[in-house]
Design an enzyme around this catalytic site. Structure first.
Site, mmCIF file in Angstrom:
data_model
loop_
_atom_site.group_PDB
_atom_site.id
_atom_site.type_symbol
_atom_site.label_atom_id
_atom_site.label_comp_id
_atom_site.label_asym_id
_atom_site.label_seq_id
_atom_site.Cartn_x
_atom_site.Cartn_y
_atom_site.Cartn_z
ATOM 1 C CB SER A 55 -0.994 0.033 1.266
ATOM 2 O OG SER A 55 -2.135 -0.798 0.889
ATOM 3 C CE LYS A 58 -4.373 1.697 -0.857
ATOM 4 N NZ LYS A 58 -3.734 0.285 -0.419
ATOM 5 C CB SER A 115 -4.569 1.461 3.757
ATOM 6 O OG SER A 115 -3.656 0.913 2.861
ATOM 7 C CE LYS A 222 -1.938 4.127 2.660
ATOM 8 N NZ LYS A 222 -1.888 2.869 3.808
#
Length: 387
Positions: A55, A58, A115, A222
């Site tokens: 993730s 992202k 997320s 993140k």
């Protein structure tokens, strides 16, 4: 000694004494520690190895969403439809439904805080030239090349496992730095600790970044996890003017990720100090100008010259000005003339600072050009003959 470096002496100019430090040791398989103020890599380990970013990738989707907001293609109030492809994603989710029309701002929070794989896909499809996530992934790859993310390749918008979906730790650090510097008004989302979207999943409302509640200056960015990738975090922390950006990837558990990340942030702020070599807009050197109405132009680094130095050991910091060949009038105020390279002992990466002209320099008149031509002829024929 004058604070302004002369053109002849700058190449070996010793600024002041400083120190050396041991590199941070981490169990992570890939590590990058970037001092944001000087744009200097302090620590790297397998920094350029393409890895499954999970993730953390992202961040690239968010970068492109923020670009669309800045250009006016999107607004935070726009409401986007949800496709069956978006809700088919498992794993981290915003629990979107086909009947939803979700605001861009809620989708951003869904990506950052929750997320959400589904939220990321909805944003991707909206910006895609053909309305598909695959089309958006192609855009991601093209934009990544432009941003200098040379070890990145995207197959989707959210980091869902795919053999061709890869990023390096260095690319993640570069991307994090660009998010912070290019979009300060949107960076605030990364510090949000929870987002309860319509009460759909109260137990899933908390940000997975383990450092946000520790009061150690962390304000982003993140986390990521898949079985293949392990546990990772692209993070950043700021205290006063100092900011560290870091990437840890390939850890064995969420607990290890939390411990390693906290240890790294504390290490940076306890082991390094910021030294200012030149203040913002302070003149660094006078640069010779060819064929100009003036013979030199002052050069500055608009954001100053600040470096992080370790607090143990001894050594010297040196600076070297590297100027473009043939700096010829006319010159515009703000024009890049070269860069100042600063070397800190024990840190392999050079700190690079742009050198910009402080004023416009017009092209000289006929007298200037005749005199310049005469000097060139003298150097070519007379001085060469005396060698």
């Amino acid at each position: 000694m004058s604070r302004i470096l002369s053109f002849l002496s700058v190449l070996a100019y010793v600024i002041f004494s400083t120190v050396s430090a041991s590199a941070f040791q981490s169990a992570a398989k890939s590590v990058v520690v970037l001092d944001a103020l000087s744009d200097t890599i302090l620590v790297e380990k397998n920094a350029d190895t393409p890895i499954p970013p999970a993730s953390m990738s992202k961040l690239m989707t968010l970068y492109m969403v923020f670009e669309a907001l800045k250009s006016g293609r999107l607004s935070l109030q726009d409401r986007l439809p949800v496709s069956k492809e978006a809700i088919a994603y498992r794993g981290s989710t915003m629990f979107l439904e086909l009947s939803d029309r979700v605001s861009v701002e809620d989708l951003i929070r869904g990506v950052v805080v929750l997320s959400g794989n589904d939220a990321s896909a909805v944003l991707a499809e909206a910006l895609s030239p053909d309305g598909t996530e695959a089309g958006f992934a192609a855009q991601m790859n093209a934009r990544a090349r432009e941003l200098g993310l040379d070890s990145s390749n995207f197959a989707n918008s959210n980091g869902w496992p795919h053999p061709l979906h890869r990023m390096s730790a260095r690319d993640l650090a570069i991307l994090a730095a660009r998010l912070i510097s290019d979009f300060p008004i949107y960076y605030r989302y990364f510090a949000e600790t929870e987002f309860d979207f319509e009460g759909r999943a109260p137990g899933n409302r908390f940000n997975r970044n383990p450092l946000l509640k520790l009061n150690i200056g962390v304000d982003g960015l993140k986390t990521g996890y898949t079985r293949e990738a392990g546990y990772g975090l692209t993070g950043s922390a700021k205290r006063d003017k100092r900011r560290v950006i870091f990437v840890l990837a390939g850890l064995s558990s969420a607990e290890e990720r939390a411990r390693e990340s906290e240890k790294l942030v504390n290490w940076y702020f306890l082991q390094f100090a910021t030294r200012t070599l030149f203040e913002d807009d302070e003149v660094i050197l006078e640069v010779p100008v060819f064929m100009g109405s003036k013979s030199t132009v002052s050069a500055i680094s608009p954001r100053g010259v600040h470096v992080s130095v370790p607090l143990t050991g001894r050594g010297e910091i040196t600076a070297e000005a590297v100027l473009y060949n043939g700096i010829e009038a006319p010159i515009s105020k703000g024009q890049i003339l070269g860069e100042l390279l600063v070397k800190v002992p024990s840190i392999s990466d050079l700190s690079r600072f742009p050198l910009q002209a402080t004023e416009d320099i017009e092209r000289g008149g006929i007298g200037t050009r005749i005199w310049t031509a005469a000097k060139l002829l003298f150097q070519k024929y007379v001085l060469d003959a005396l060698k």
